[in-house]
Scaffold this active site. Sequence first.
Site, mmCIF file in Angstrom:
data_model
loop_
_atom_site.group_PDB
_atom_site.id
_atom_site.type_symbol
_atom_site.label_atom_id
_atom_site.label_comp_id
_atom_site.label_asym_id
_atom_site.label_seq_id
_atom_site.Cartn_x
_atom_site.Cartn_y
_atom_site.Cartn_z
ATOM 1 N N PHE B 122 103.741 11.058 0.898
ATOM 2 C CA PHE B 122 102.995 11.021 -0.009
ATOM 3 C C PHE B 122 103.743 10.523 -1.108
ATOM 4 C CE2 PHE B 122 100.514 12.925 -3.343
ATOM 5 C CZ PHE B 122 99.193 12.216 -3.217
ATOM 6 N N THR B 125 105.141 10.151 -7.649
ATOM 7 C CA THR B 125 106.285 10.448 -8.729
ATOM 8 C C THR B 125 106.909 9.019 -8.676
ATOM 9 O OG1 THR B 125 106.404 12.503 -8.113
ATOM 10 C CG2 THR B 125 108.077 11.697 -9.648
ATOM 11 N N SER B 131 105.589 14.551 -14.363
ATOM 12 C CA SER B 131 104.324 15.346 -14.801
ATOM 13 C C SER B 131 103.171 14.460 -15.047
ATOM 14 C CB SER B 131 104.895 16.439 -15.639
ATOM 15 O OG SER B 131 105.802 17.059 -15.172
ATOM 16 N N GLU B 361 105.177 19.712 -6.408
ATOM 17 C CA GLU B 361 103.822 19.748 -6.457
ATOM 18 C C GLU B 361 103.280 20.159 -7.797
ATOM 19 O OE1 GLU B 361 101.999 19.669 -3.420
ATOM 20 O OE2 GLU B 361 103.663 19.921 -1.646
ATOM 21 N N ASN B 364 105.535 24.116 -12.770
ATOM 22 C CA ASN B 364 104.527 25.314 -13.017
ATOM 23 C C ASN B 364 104.237 25.554 -14.397
ATOM 24 O OD1 ASN B 364 105.184 26.304 -10.630
ATOM 25 N ND2 ASN B 364 106.243 28.203 -10.944
HETATM 26 C C1 FAD Z 1 112.820 17.755 -3.317
HETATM 27 C C2 FAD Z 1 112.122 17.211 -3.957
HETATM 28 C C3 FAD Z 1 110.716 16.782 -3.385
HETATM 29 C C4 FAD Z 1 109.572 15.938 -3.999
HETATM 30 N N1 FAD Z 1 108.776 15.320 -3.213
HETATM 31 C C5 FAD Z 1 107.903 14.679 -3.733
HETATM 32 C C6 FAD Z 1 106.821 13.989 -2.876
HETATM 33 O O1 FAD Z 1 106.576 14.073 -1.670
HETATM 34 N N2 FAD Z 1 105.996 12.867 -3.518
HETATM 35 C C7 FAD Z 1 105.960 13.048 -4.914
HETATM 36 O O2 FAD Z 1 105.094 12.040 -5.390
HETATM 37 N N3 FAD Z 1 106.609 13.850 -5.500
HETATM 38 C C8 FAD Z 1 107.647 14.590 -5.345
HETATM 39 N N4 FAD Z 1 108.463 15.061 -5.885
HETATM 40 C C9 FAD Z 1 108.610 15.122 -7.583
HETATM 41 C C10 FAD Z 1 107.905 16.244 -8.036
HETATM 42 O O3 FAD Z 1 106.842 16.516 -7.528
HETATM 43 C C11 FAD Z 1 108.160 16.073 -9.722
HETATM 44 O O4 FAD Z 1 109.747 16.074 -9.687
HETATM 45 C C12 FAD Z 1 107.521 17.040 -10.376
HETATM 46 O O5 FAD Z 1 106.280 16.984 -10.497
HETATM 47 C C13 FAD Z 1 108.042 17.146 -11.783
HETATM 48 O O6 FAD Z 1 107.881 15.633 -12.442
HETATM 49 P P1 FAD Z 1 109.659 15.127 -13.031
HETATM 50 O O7 FAD Z 1 110.610 15.672 -12.098
HETATM 51 O O8 FAD Z 1 109.283 13.815 -13.296
HETATM 52 O O9 FAD Z 1 109.570 16.129 -14.293
HETATM 53 P P2 FAD Z 1 109.189 15.771 -15.929
HETATM 54 O O10 FAD Z 1 107.847 15.496 -16.112
HETATM 55 O O11 FAD Z 1 110.099 14.923 -16.288
HETATM 56 O O12 FAD Z 1 109.316 17.366 -16.712
HETATM 57 C C14 FAD Z 1 110.457 17.751 -16.562
HETATM 58 C C15 FAD Z 1 110.192 19.394 -17.087
HETATM 59 O O13 FAD Z 1 109.745 19.343 -18.414
HETATM 60 C C16 FAD Z 1 108.577 20.421 -18.490
HETATM 61 N N5 FAD Z 1 107.344 19.841 -18.673
HETATM 62 C C17 FAD Z 1 106.863 18.452 -18.584
HETATM 63 N N6 FAD Z 1 105.619 18.313 -19.116
HETATM 64 C C18 FAD Z 1 105.170 19.369 -19.446
HETATM 65 C C19 FAD Z 1 104.012 20.058 -20.340
HETATM 66 N N7 FAD Z 1 102.936 19.072 -20.307
HETATM 67 N N8 FAD Z 1 103.957 21.305 -20.625
HETATM 68 C C20 FAD Z 1 104.990 22.142 -20.385
HETATM 69 N N9 FAD Z 1 106.052 21.598 -19.824
HETATM 70 C C21 FAD Z 1 106.250 20.498 -19.408
HETATM 71 C C22 FAD Z 1 108.516 21.107 -17.359
HETATM 72 O O14 FAD Z 1 109.567 22.435 -17.309
HETATM 73 C C23 FAD Z 1 109.117 20.087 -16.353
HETATM 74 O O15 FAD Z 1 109.934 20.908 -15.003
HETATM 75 C C24 FAD Z 1 109.708 15.800 -5.193
HETATM 76 C C25 FAD Z 1 110.663 16.245 -6.129
HETATM 77 C C26 FAD Z 1 111.745 16.995 -5.310
HETATM 78 C C27 FAD Z 1 112.962 17.279 -6.336
#
Ligand code: FAD
Lengths: 87, 501
Positions: B122, B125, B131, B361, B364
């Site tokens: 799925f 990202t 996020s 997912e 937090n």
């Molecule tokens: C091993 C692994 C497996 C994954 N599997 C999948 C998958 O199968 N399918 C898929 O679609 N995605 C997958 N992901 C992606 C994962 O869901 C995203 O990494 C996650 O949703 C966070 O997005 P980002 O990494 O872009 O972090 P960003 O959106 O850049 O955020 C970074 C950090 O900023 C802070 N932050 C951001 N926005 C806010 C807010 N509004 N309020 C407060 N704090 C905030 C949080 O601390 C957050 O951790 C996977 C990631 C990993 C590492």
Amino acid sequence: MRADPTATVDSRVVYIISQLVPVKPEQILAEHRLREDLGMDSVSSMELLSMLAEELDLDVGVEDIADVHTVGATIALAKTFLAKKGA
Amino acid sequence: MLPRADEELVRPLLAQVSRFALESIDARAIDRASAIPQRVLAGMGELGLFGLTLPEEFGGSGCSLPVACSAVAELARADRSVAVTLGLHLGLGTRGLVALGTRAQHERYLPTLASGNCIAAFATTEPGAGSDLSALQTRALDDGTALVVNGQKIYVTNGGLAGLYTLAVSTPGLGGSARGQSLLLIERGDAGLRVEAEEHKLGLRGSSTTGLSLEEMRLPYSRVLGEAGGGARALGMILSWGRTLMSAGCCGAARVALEKTVAHVAERRQFGKPLAALEVVREQMARLTARAFAMEALVDEVSRESAETLLVRSLAAKVFSSESAWMVVDGAIQLHGGLGFIEDTGLAMMLRDVRITRIFEGANDVLLSHLGAGELLRATARTPLASSLVEGALASAAKDADALAAQVDSLRQSLHARFRVGVFRQPRWLHRLGRACMWREAIDASVRRAIRSGRTDEIAQVALLTQEARVEVAALASEPSARELVEQCLAQALPLPEVRA
Ligand SMILES: Cc1cc2nc3c(=O)[nH]c(=O)nc-3n(C[C@H](O)[C@H](O)[C@H](O)COP(=O)(O)OP(=O)(O)OC[C@H]3O[C@@H](n4cnc5c(N)ncnc54)[C@H](O)[C@@H]3O)c2cc1C
């Protein structure tokens, strides 16, 4: 930047929406749905209603916004509360 | 409690999974090789695990979410990579297809997905959309004869193994939605799809994580899953399943870490006695035990919710179980002393594995704000727990839980009175309210489980955790560190960046 306070309610609402989504004010229509047509998510649509209440200085409660899903409904909400304020 | 049919099914299933894990899964070898051996995946297929929640008509077992959660938790005890591979397949990977797919889509995909011959993935990202899921740049444009897809997905779990990918993409104009998103079914062999190289990760090393490139991919309209342009709404339903299964994995990991620690502190002697005889160690163990109990109670209860309530309560389960898994595994390492830091003990790998659960997912902190917003919009009132109970420890635990809920409610009301609808532009307060809700949900579920079991140790565990919750919620409700103070702290290191309107 704030919406022009002398503008109509409709255009002030549209202006606020255009601050939140990458859509030009002239392309925003009353029948547009906040999510499907303007690409807002649940958080940004709540933010919109928040901004609207702040910009127009309206006393809107969380319970008042449950059914607001379109631009037209947002304008109607603004008008209702402006009327209440004026009354 | 599980429905009777599920209950009858789950015990032998768990026994089978546990035996399989013992005989076939070598977590250290998987971690070192950064891959799950094909024979393990084949064995899971033979056990019917990949079809657990898929309809019987197509070769699955038609089980409910709680049964799938039990299986994922059991696998997570042995190896988190294996558990995530299955959890993703049963949750994010196939939930959308099962719930929204057409008859033709079901017939085409479900039989091989149920047998495990095809694994599901799925992808939402993207490099510019993590996020913020409204920022998807991968687009499918209708050229009149087909959908033409271009874009990039990253961090796709099961990316390197999958035969079927559900993608969330932007579909301007499709289905009459000017800026809508849709879900698309992409097959491994589709022209224009490139599966990128495996990522090297801190933990969950055996779980496949890859990017996907989509270049001028032409898809027939029959590949749209669910309503065209209605993807954003469907995502909520799919993510709530995924989060719950992931939470179940956290429960399995925490439970096994705790069991190892119970054995260790009972055996290891220092100062002329077992560690388990030391008062400070005993208190730490009680807190870890209470955490493990509460996460299981919450996840189990949430997994049995209707789709609508699952949407919000799965947020609480995800955040609480991922935080607690981290805490329990970290606590386990601490109580193992130096031994905990040694890879052979297995806890170091577990800590690396569970770290991602606070990020994927939905990070937090993002989910807590959603939980806070959901609490403000909540229409139904909570039923007090204490009213049905006579005096005693249980009644007292229930009263404490009611008092905690009253604290949360008072925070919600005061925020509403203070900000009215403007509360949705108060992210720090939404986040705090979300944390408070998370505690209420965890404690309520724990009390209900303790009421069912009547076990005095469980009642005490709830009481201990409720004390912690009440202190934290009281602190959350007090004025947060003023924004000005935060900005002063960061004045040199991180001045507030200009934000484009
Ligand atoms: C091993 C692994 C497996 C994954 N599997 C999948 C998958 O199968 N399918 C898929 O679609 N995605 C997958 N992901 C992606 C994962 O869901 C995203 O990494 C996650 O949703 C966070 O997005 P980002 O990494 O872009 O972090 P960003 O959106 O850049 O955020 C970074 C950090 O900023 C802070 N932050 C951001 N926005 C806010 C807010 N509004 N309020 C407060 N704090 C905030 C949080 O601390 C957050 O951790 C996977 C990631 C990993 C590492």
